[in-house]
Design a protein around this motif. Structure first.
Motif, PDB file in Angstrom:
ATOM      1  N   THR A  22    -105.750  18.306  60.858  1.00  0.00           N
ATOM      2  CA  THR A  22    -105.075  17.360  60.099  1.00  0.00           C
ATOM      3  C   THR A  22    -105.142  16.066  60.641  1.00  0.00           C
ATOM      4  OG1 THR A  22    -103.391  19.017  59.421  1.00  0.00           O
ATOM      5  CG2 THR A  22    -102.706  16.714  59.390  1.00  0.00           C
ATOM      6  N   THR A  23    -105.116  16.004  62.196  1.00  0.00           N
ATOM      7  CA  THR A  23    -105.365  14.631  62.777  1.00  0.00           C
ATOM      8  C   THR A  23    -106.507  13.973  62.543  1.00  0.00           C
ATOM      9  OG1 THR A  23    -105.557  15.648  65.021  1.00  0.00           O
ATOM     10  CG2 THR A  23    -103.109  14.808  64.534  1.00  0.00           C
ATOM     11  N   PHE A  24    -107.551  15.099  62.717  1.00  0.00           N
ATOM     12  CA  PHE A  24    -109.062  14.703  62.629  1.00  0.00           C
ATOM     13  C   PHE A  24    -109.357  13.959  61.229  1.00  0.00           C
ATOM     14  CE2 PHE A  24    -113.405  15.984  61.576  1.00  0.00           C
ATOM     15  CZ  PHE A  24    -114.283  15.104  62.326  1.00  0.00           C
ATOM     16  N   VAL A  25    -108.868  14.553  60.118  1.00  0.00           N
ATOM     17  CA  VAL A  25    -108.984  14.198  58.779  1.00  0.00           C
ATOM     18  C   VAL A  25    -108.502  12.926  58.788  1.00  0.00           C
ATOM     19  CG1 VAL A  25    -108.526  14.563  56.531  1.00  0.00           C
ATOM     20  CG2 VAL A  25    -109.549  16.352  57.887  1.00  0.00           C
ATOM     21  N   PHE A  26    -106.871  12.597  59.119  1.00  0.00           N
ATOM     22  CA  PHE A  26    -106.203  11.304  58.825  1.00  0.00           C
ATOM     23  C   PHE A  26    -107.083  10.227  59.681  1.00  0.00           C
ATOM     24  CE2 PHE A  26    -102.915  13.688  56.727  1.00  0.00           C
ATOM     25  CZ  PHE A  26    -102.034  12.602  56.256  1.00  0.00           C
ATOM     26  N   ASP A  27    -107.608  10.759  60.846  1.00  0.00           N
ATOM     27  CA  ASP A  27    -108.292   9.598  61.823  1.00  0.00           C
ATOM     28  C   ASP A  27    -109.635   9.350  60.809  1.00  0.00           C
ATOM     29  OD1 ASP A  27    -109.306   7.972  63.632  1.00  0.00           O
ATOM     30  OD2 ASP A  27    -110.142   9.463  64.717  1.00  0.00           O
ATOM     31  N   ILE A  28    -110.178   9.997  60.335  1.00  0.00           N
ATOM     32  CA  ILE A  28    -111.661   9.752  59.586  1.00  0.00           C
ATOM     33  C   ILE A  28    -111.043   8.994  58.254  1.00  0.00           C
ATOM     34  CG2 ILE A  28    -113.506  10.433  58.053  1.00  0.00           C
ATOM     35  CD1 ILE A  28    -113.679  11.202  61.129  1.00  0.00           C
ATOM     36  N   VAL A  29    -110.023   9.425  57.651  1.00  0.00           N
ATOM     37  CA  VAL A  29    -109.890   8.723  56.353  1.00  0.00           C
ATOM     38  C   VAL A  29    -109.048   7.576  56.433  1.00  0.00           C
ATOM     39  CG1 VAL A  29    -108.500   9.019  54.157  1.00  0.00           C
ATOM     40  CG2 VAL A  29    -109.839  10.790  55.104  1.00  0.00           C
ATOM     41  N   LEU A  30    -107.945   7.425  57.367  1.00  0.00           N
ATOM     42  CA  LEU A  30    -106.939   6.334  57.595  1.00  0.00           C
ATOM     43  C   LEU A  30    -107.039   5.453  58.806  1.00  0.00           C
ATOM     44  CD1 LEU A  30    -103.851   7.842  55.745  1.00  0.00           C
ATOM     45  CD2 LEU A  30    -105.240   6.281  54.867  1.00  0.00           C
ATOM     46  N   GLY A  31    -107.668   5.988  59.888  1.00  0.00           N
ATOM     47  CA  GLY A  31    -107.679   5.391  61.017  1.00  0.00           C
ATOM     48  C   GLY A  31    -106.562   5.817  62.046  1.00  0.00           C
ATOM     49  N   GLU A  32    -107.002   5.627  63.574  1.00  0.00           N
ATOM     50  CA  GLU A  32    -105.999   5.950  64.552  1.00  0.00           C
ATOM     51  C   GLU A  32    -104.476   5.902  64.247  1.00  0.00           C
ATOM     52  OE1 GLU A  32    -106.048   6.173  69.343  1.00  0.00           O
ATOM     53  OE2 GLU A  32    -107.658   4.874  68.065  1.00  0.00           O
ATOM     54  N   PRO A  33    -103.890   4.836  64.024  1.00  0.00           N
ATOM     55  CA  PRO A  33    -102.573   4.752  63.786  1.00  0.00           C
ATOM     56  C   PRO A  33    -102.001   6.044  62.919  1.00  0.00           C
ATOM     57  CG  PRO A  33    -103.237   2.571  63.408  1.00  0.00           C
ATOM     58  CD  PRO A  33    -104.383   3.528  63.285  1.00  0.00           C
ATOM     59  N   ALA A  34    -102.502   6.181  61.936  1.00  0.00           N
ATOM     60  CA  ALA A  34    -102.161   7.357  60.833  1.00  0.00           C
ATOM     61  C   ALA A  34    -102.289   8.682  61.610  1.00  0.00           C
ATOM     62  CB  ALA A  34    -102.776   7.371  59.410  1.00  0.00           C
ATOM     63  N   THR A  35    -103.033   8.914  62.541  1.00  0.00           N
ATOM     64  CA  THR A  35    -103.715  10.075  63.220  1.00  0.00           C
ATOM     65  C   THR A  35    -101.932  10.369  63.761  1.00  0.00           C
ATOM     66  OG1 THR A  35    -105.871   9.813  63.541  1.00  0.00           O
ATOM     67  CG2 THR A  35    -104.884  11.287  64.925  1.00  0.00           C
ATOM     68  N   TRP A  36    -101.393   9.232  64.515  1.00  0.00           N
ATOM     69  CA  TRP A  36    -100.444   9.991  65.377  1.00  0.00           C
ATOM     70  C   TRP A  36     -99.150  10.174  64.419  1.00  0.00           C
ATOM     71  CZ3 TRP A  36    -101.298  11.074  70.020  1.00  0.00           C
ATOM     72  CH2 TRP A  36    -102.650  10.282  70.676  1.00  0.00           C
ATOM     73  N   ILE A  37     -98.874   9.634  63.321  1.00  0.00           N
ATOM     74  CA  ILE A  37     -97.848  10.088  62.266  1.00  0.00           C
ATOM     75  C   ILE A  37     -98.257  11.411  61.833  1.00  0.00           C
ATOM     76  CG2 ILE A  37     -96.818   9.317  60.154  1.00  0.00           C
ATOM     77  CD1 ILE A  37     -97.664   6.686  60.909  1.00  0.00           C
ATOM     78  N   ALA A  38     -99.573  11.751  61.541  1.00  0.00           N
ATOM     79  CA  ALA A  38     -99.918  13.026  61.001  1.00  0.00           C
ATOM     80  C   ALA A  38     -99.574  14.113  62.129  1.00  0.00           C
ATOM     81  CB  ALA A  38    -101.303  12.805  60.592  1.00  0.00           C
ATOM     82  N   ALA A  39    -100.126  13.703  63.202  1.00  0.00           N
ATOM     83  CA  ALA A  39     -99.883  14.658  64.421  1.00  0.00           C
ATOM     84  C   ALA A  39     -98.462  15.023  64.358  1.00  0.00           C
ATOM     85  CB  ALA A  39    -100.398  14.249  65.689  1.00  0.00           C
TER      86      ALA A  39
END
Length: 162
Positions: A120-137
């Protein structure tokens, strides 16, 4: 899940019957998790063949490789009870088989949670960038903790006759 050696209140069954029942229950659970785990692993294994894969940063490549390793480990843990059953079939070792398969499955659920969160964090990182990764995680972790640990814990604490 009750082990084959502990009696279950309200059940009049022999140790062999209990082991059979426990194995059948575990096999039903594995049918669900094995399929999802294998699909997730297959998804991860196809990513390097996508055009955008070459655009990953070194951090993202490392993240991806960790996910592949975890996915392979999870698949191995979730399929191991099948191999265990196949090699011990009709050898009178079902209580031991149930105990070991239960442990493998528990560890497999932990690694599956890590793969789901990581993917989930990998996909969010690719699509939306690092800030969204932390929220998704955080959201994914809270969801899995609530459903996979919190809910069973809460039900386990309540009176079974309610």
């Amino acid at each position: 899940m009750a082990t084959a050696s502990k009696p279950v209140p309200g059940r009049d069954e022999t140790a062999v019957q209990r082991a059979d029942r426990n194995w059948n229950e575990l096999a039903q659970e594995l049918r669900v998790t094995q399929t999802g785990t294998q699909i997730l692993t297959a998804f991860l294994l196809t990513l390097p063949f996508q055009p955008r894969f070459a655009d990953l940063s070194s951090r993202q490549e490392t993240h991806y490789l960790v996910l592949v390793g975890l996915a392979v480990l999870t698949t191995a843990l979730m399929v191991a009870p099948v191999s265990l059953h196949r090699f011990l079939f009709q050898r009178g070792r079902k209580p031991e088989m149930v105990r070991v398969a239960d442990r493998l499955t528990r560890v497999g659920l932990i690694t599956l949670a890590l793969v789901v969160i990581g993917t989930t964090t990998f996909v969010f990182d690719i699509v939306l960038g690092e800030p969204a990764t932390w929220i998704a995680a955080a959201a994914c972790t809270v969801l899995l903790l609530a459903l996979w640990l919190g809910l069973p814990w809460r039900i386990g604490r309540s009176d079974p006759l309610e």
